[in-house]
Design a protein around this motif. Structure first.
Motif, mmCIF file in Angstrom:
data_model
loop_
_atom_site.group_PDB
_atom_site.id
_atom_site.type_symbol
_atom_site.label_atom_id
_atom_site.label_comp_id
_atom_site.label_asym_id
_atom_site.label_seq_id
_atom_site.Cartn_x
_atom_site.Cartn_y
_atom_site.Cartn_z
ATOM 1 N N SER A 1 0.831 -1.212 0.000
ATOM 2 C CA SER A 1 0.000 0.000 0.000
ATOM 3 C C SER A 1 0.862 1.257 0.000
ATOM 4 C CB SER A 1 -1.029 0.005 1.136
ATOM 5 O OG SER A 1 -0.578 -0.673 2.243
ATOM 6 N N TYR A 2 2.048 1.182 0.642
ATOM 7 C CA TYR A 2 2.938 2.341 0.517
ATOM 8 C C TYR A 2 3.415 2.509 -0.919
ATOM 9 C CZ TYR A 2 2.966 3.281 5.470
ATOM 10 O OH TYR A 2 2.573 3.617 6.715
ATOM 11 N N TYR B 1 4.108 5.224 -6.386
ATOM 12 C CA TYR B 1 3.734 5.341 -7.805
ATOM 13 C C TYR B 1 2.969 6.642 -8.035
ATOM 14 C CZ TYR B 1 5.056 0.584 -9.220
ATOM 15 O OH TYR B 1 5.756 -0.541 -9.528
ATOM 16 N N GLY B 2 2.087 6.976 -7.106
ATOM 17 C CA GLY B 2 1.331 8.223 -7.222
ATOM 18 C C GLY B 2 2.269 9.422 -7.296
ATOM 19 N N PHE C 1 1.331 -7.884 -9.482
ATOM 20 C CA PHE C 1 2.360 -8.232 -10.457
ATOM 21 C C PHE C 1 2.259 -7.335 -11.686
ATOM 22 C CE2 PHE C 1 4.049 -10.569 -14.088
ATOM 23 C CZ PHE C 1 5.334 -10.764 -13.633
ATOM 24 N N PHE C 2 1.026 -7.000 -12.086
ATOM 25 C CA PHE C 2 0.841 -6.113 -13.238
ATOM 26 C C PHE C 2 1.529 -4.768 -12.996
ATOM 27 C CE2 PHE C 2 -1.553 -2.646 -15.228
ATOM 28 C CZ PHE C 2 -1.349 -2.970 -16.550
ATOM 29 N N ALA C 3 1.325 -4.209 -11.789
ATOM 30 C CA ALA C 3 1.938 -2.911 -11.472
ATOM 31 C C ALA C 3 3.453 -3.004 -11.620
ATOM 32 C CB ALA C 3 1.557 -2.481 -10.054
ATOM 33 N N PHE D 1 -1.161 3.842 -14.450
ATOM 34 C CA PHE D 1 -1.622 2.453 -14.504
ATOM 35 C C PHE D 1 -1.189 1.673 -13.268
ATOM 36 C CE2 PHE D 1 -1.943 2.736 -19.248
ATOM 37 C CZ PHE D 1 -3.290 2.493 -19.268
ATOM 38 N N ALA D 2 0.104 1.815 -12.925
ATOM 39 C CA ALA D 2 0.615 1.068 -11.773
ATOM 40 C C ALA D 2 -0.130 1.504 -10.517
ATOM 41 C CB ALA D 2 2.112 1.316 -11.623
ATOM 42 N N PHE D 3 -0.325 2.816 -10.398
ATOM 43 C CA PHE D 3 -1.033 3.361 -9.237
ATOM 44 C C PHE D 3 -2.453 2.800 -9.166
ATOM 45 C CE2 PHE D 3 -3.944 6.628 -7.604
ATOM 46 C CZ PHE D 3 -3.439 6.800 -6.326
ATOM 47 N N LEU D 4 -3.170 2.861 -10.296
ATOM 48 C CA LEU D 4 -4.557 2.388 -10.312
ATOM 49 C C LEU D 4 -4.634 0.898 -10.010
ATOM 50 C CD1 LEU D 4 -6.143 4.241 -13.356
ATOM 51 C CD2 LEU D 4 -6.499 4.668 -10.921
ATOM 52 N N ALA D 5 -3.704 0.131 -10.581
ATOM 53 C CA ALA D 5 -3.734 -1.322 -10.367
ATOM 54 C C ALA D 5 -3.587 -1.628 -8.883
ATOM 55 C CB ALA D 5 -2.626 -2.000 -11.173
#
Ligand code: HEM
Lengths: 278, 456
Positions: free
Chosen positions: A8-9, A14-15, A77-79, A105-109
């Motif tokens: 979660s951190y 990523y954000g 894993f996608f992120a 994308f990474a953030f949303l995933a």
């Protein structure tokens, strides 16, 4: 558990990377973009750490398995995959123009993974059908493919937003966003990369199905949708290679292709079938 | 009549042109994608009644007419795939002719012109071209197996190339896709998929075919010696394990434990763990005649048929159901299902819930049936398949991956190193590279070459 904290951190890292890349685009600042790269690298490392710790923790619970077995784990894993594939392409084309899209994308995933109830944040033991090395190969290759397609999608959106505006003092000239020809080339190369891994992903999935159920293809909705996705990208490649399609048409194609990817991943769960992660 | 002649020729070559065109490929791939989408939106292979109740009448009729309930086996889906195959074949053959000429050339030709605009590095050196010539030539010879040395005005040129064969990568992909289609054809013609339930301790020698009500004899028997299911603490299933023996000609040929993902293979048959459940081993059935009031006890297995005394007809025990929904609604628990038949009368289905022994009285038949002592056994559900297409399909898989790799990530690269003495003191060395695709990779190699030449 520790892995969930780390992950979660990582979401926020990523954000932060995305904010940096965005500022780089908006204020045309190279320093901000560079900071974006550094922070993305940090986030990817944390992401990997989270995966490894989750793996270790599953062994502590007594049913160790590589964390690729449910929606949560596949999103995590996608992120990771999307940021690593992105960093490779960033280095290769020396441009940070699509960093904002990718880190988004990474953030949303990751955010979706932690927030969606029932995604499987707690570590679960494997049900019998998932105990297979082919599954690992299948998930990793599919997600490498999806990552590349996600990046191609991001660039296509940027392309459609910026190209055609014949304003010579525009973003292209400041070196923030590469010229349309380069964007076009990056779209093509990311699609090629994705097509290669999607092909391996579909094939390893077929082999896995054959070891688990005795048939390599069963027209299950998820199988079918991955084939549809493959057809769409195969069409894109042929249209570009042989009919010389380029630019806007290819960008639109990459966007449609990514729509098929998303449906393969999420939409199919609305249809009944073997693959739907509960 | 020259006109007619041209027409005849035009017709054939016109057809060939259509099938050699990538326009058709694009159209076919998109059409296949569209058809596949429809196939995922309409549930497949359901009984007719399903579509009639789910869709409006005209829609249901359209579904049956176009075989959209079995989309992927419909003639027109097959026609699309066949056209794609023809398309790939014709297109590849047409182009292979020219590609072969390039790939299997005895002596490659290098043209200086092609390199002129592809200079990667130019640097001056004090060495004379004569000093450099042998070094450069040896360097290229070591790295490439095709090189060519040429004297130029006041100097020399060495050409080298590699990866000519990679031009065939695309055709490998296309060939592999055709092979894949052949494999699936073999699978669909001579493969089968069956299912069988075997209670512990029992054996079967045939299986029920999927999507049809035929049974298929195996030529040997499968016996389930033991079945076990284990659970995690959370209640999720952990492992299904069946101990199976293969019995042929009265002898046990082999005994093996199978679990999901680890099937047993025997004589081309694959036996997979697929499901499990409980069924009855044997039941004491009681038939009570209404007329005489007498009760008859019979021991039965699922599948047995007996004649009921007093000429009351025959009874076949067909099924055991874990929880039966009577009239589709009330759950009446574990039940046996059978069929009672008397000549001339319509056969009747009989439901016998274990928990309600007098349930069958409700039927008001000439005989009342009840199930007494009843012993349960676990059964293992096995998927039995035979698919001679698999080796072909797997071979095509390997070739597809290999072919895509070659087609996209390798290239036919050509290099040129040129050294010319411009004035009396310095020599200019130029290293250039071209490639049919992925130029940056070729340029990188050229840079490394330049580095080595500087060190000569
Ligand atoms: C589903 C089936 C197909 C697959 C997976 C497939 C795959 C590929 C791949 C991977 C390439 C490599 C592109 C490159 O050169 O970098 C390619 C190129 C090509 N494909 Fe296909 N293809 C398929 C069907 C077809 C069909 C039906 C045709 C027939 C018209 C066709 C015509 C071509 C042509 C002409 C090229 C370029 C060859 C060249 O560079 O000389 N493809 N295809």
């Amino acid at each position: 558990m520790l892995n969930s904290y780390i992950l979660s951190y990582t979401t926020f890292i990523y954000g932060l990377a995305m904010v940096c890349y965005m500022s780089g685009l908006i204020f045309k600042s190279k320093i901000a973009s560079k900071a974006g790269t550094v922070i993305t690298i940090i986030a990817a490392v944390c992401n990997l750490l989270g995966i490894i710790i989750r793996w270790a923790e599953s062994y502590k619970l007594g049913f160790g398995h590589i964390p690729l077995s449910n929606l949560y784990e596949s999103l995590v894993f996608f992120a990771f995959a999307v940021s690593v594939v992105y960093l490779v392409f960033e280095a290769r084309f020396s441009t940070r123009a699509f960093g904002a899209a990718t880190t988004l994308f990474a953030f949303l995933a990751l955010a979706y993974a932690s927030l969606k109830p029932g995604a499987g944040q707690e570590i679960q033991p494997l049900i019998p059908a998932l105990k297979s090395n082919w599954l690992t190969a299948h998930v990793i290759t599919c997600f490498l493919g999806y990552s590349a397609f996600a990046i191609a999608f991001g660039i296509s959106v940027i392309y459609l937003l910026t190209a055609g505006k014949d304003d010579r003092a525009s973003v292209h000239n400041k070196g923030i966003i590469p010229p349309p020809e380069t964007l076009d080339e990056i779209i093509y190369q990311t699609v090629v990369f994705g097509f290669f891994f999607l092909s391996i992903g579909i094939i390893t999935g077929a082999v896995w199905a054959n070891t688990a159920w005795g048939r390599y293809w069963g027209w299950d909705p998820k199988e079918t949708w991955s084939l549809i996705t493959w057809f769409i990208y195969a069409t894109l490649l042929h249209a570009r290679l042989m009919r010389g399609w380029q630019h806007k048409r290819i960008a639109w194609f990459a966007i449609i292709g990514f729509g098929a990817v998303l449906f393969t991943y999420f939409g199919v769960n609305l249809l009944p079938g073997l693959h739907s992660y509960q | 009549m020259p006109d007619k002649n041209r027409n005849n020729k035009g017709w054939l070559s016109g057809l060939r042109d259509i099938f050699a065109s990538v326009k058709l490929t694009v159209a076919l791939l998109l059409a296949l994608a569209a058809v596949a989408i429809i196939g995922t939106l309409i549930p497949q292979n359901q009984p007719h009644i399903f579509y009639i109740t789910k869709y409006k009448e005209t829609a249901a009729r359209l579904i049956f007419l176009l075989q959209m309930d079995n989309m992927y086996h419909s003639p027109w889906f097959r026609a699309l795939v066949t056209m794609l195959a023809a398309n790939i074949l014709v297109c590849s053959i047409t182009r292979l002719k020219t590609v072969f000429k390039i790939v299997f050339l005895k002596k490659p030709s290098f043209s200086v012109k092609n390199f002129e605009r592809n200079t990667v590095e130019t640097f001056p050196t004090e060495k004379t071209p004569e000093d450099l010539q042998k070094g450069c030539n040896d360097l290229l010879l070591k790295k490439f197996h095709t090189t060519q040395l040429e004297q130029a005005d006041k100097g020399f040129r060495v050409f080298a190339e590699r990866g000519r064969i990679t031009r065939l990568g695309v055709y490998l992909v296309h060939f592999a896709v055709l092979l894949l289609l052949c494999g699936t054809l073999i699978s669909s013609i001579s493969g089968f998929e069956g299912y069988v339930q075997i209670p512990e301790g029992q054996a079967v020698n045939s299986v029920q075919l999927r999507d049809s009500d035929k049974t298929m004899p195996l030529g040997f028997a499968i016996r389930c010696d033991d079945f076990e299911v284990s659970f995690y603490k959370s209640g999720r299933p952990k492992e299904y394990r069946s101990t199976l023996s293969i019995i042929e000609d009265g002898k046990v040929k082999l005994t093996k434990d199978i679990v999901v993902n680890r099937p047993l293979r025997y004589k081309g048959f694959n036996i997979f763990q697929s499901s499990y459940g409980t069924s009855v081993k044997d039941v004491d059935m009681v038939f009570t005649s209404k007329k005489s009031g007498l009760s008859y006890h019979r021991k039965m297995h699922i599948g047995d048929t007996i004649q009921i005394p007093e000429n009351l007809g025959s009874f076949k025990l067909t099924d055991f159901v874990e929880s039966y929904r009577f009239m589709g609604q009330h759950n009446i628990g574990p039940s046996l299902v059978g069929i009672i038949a008397r000549d001339k009368e319509k056969p009747q289905m009989v439901v016998l819930p274990i928990q309600f022994p007098s349930f069958d009285k409700m039927r008001r038949g000439k005989v009342t049936i009840a199930a007494e002592h009843f012993s349960k056994a676990m059964y293992t559900g096995l998927q039995v398949t035979k698919d001679p297409g698999v080796p072909v399909v797997y071979a095509s898989f390997i070739l597809i991956i290999l072919g895509i790799y070659i087609a996209f990530f390798t290239s036919h690269q050509k290099f040129c190193v040129m050294a010319v003495r411009i004035d009396g003191r310095t020599t200019t060395v130029t290293v250039s590279a071209t490639a049919n695709k992925n130029r940056p990779a070729a340029r990188k190699t050229a840079q490394q070459l330049a580095k080595k030449i500087k060190r000569l």
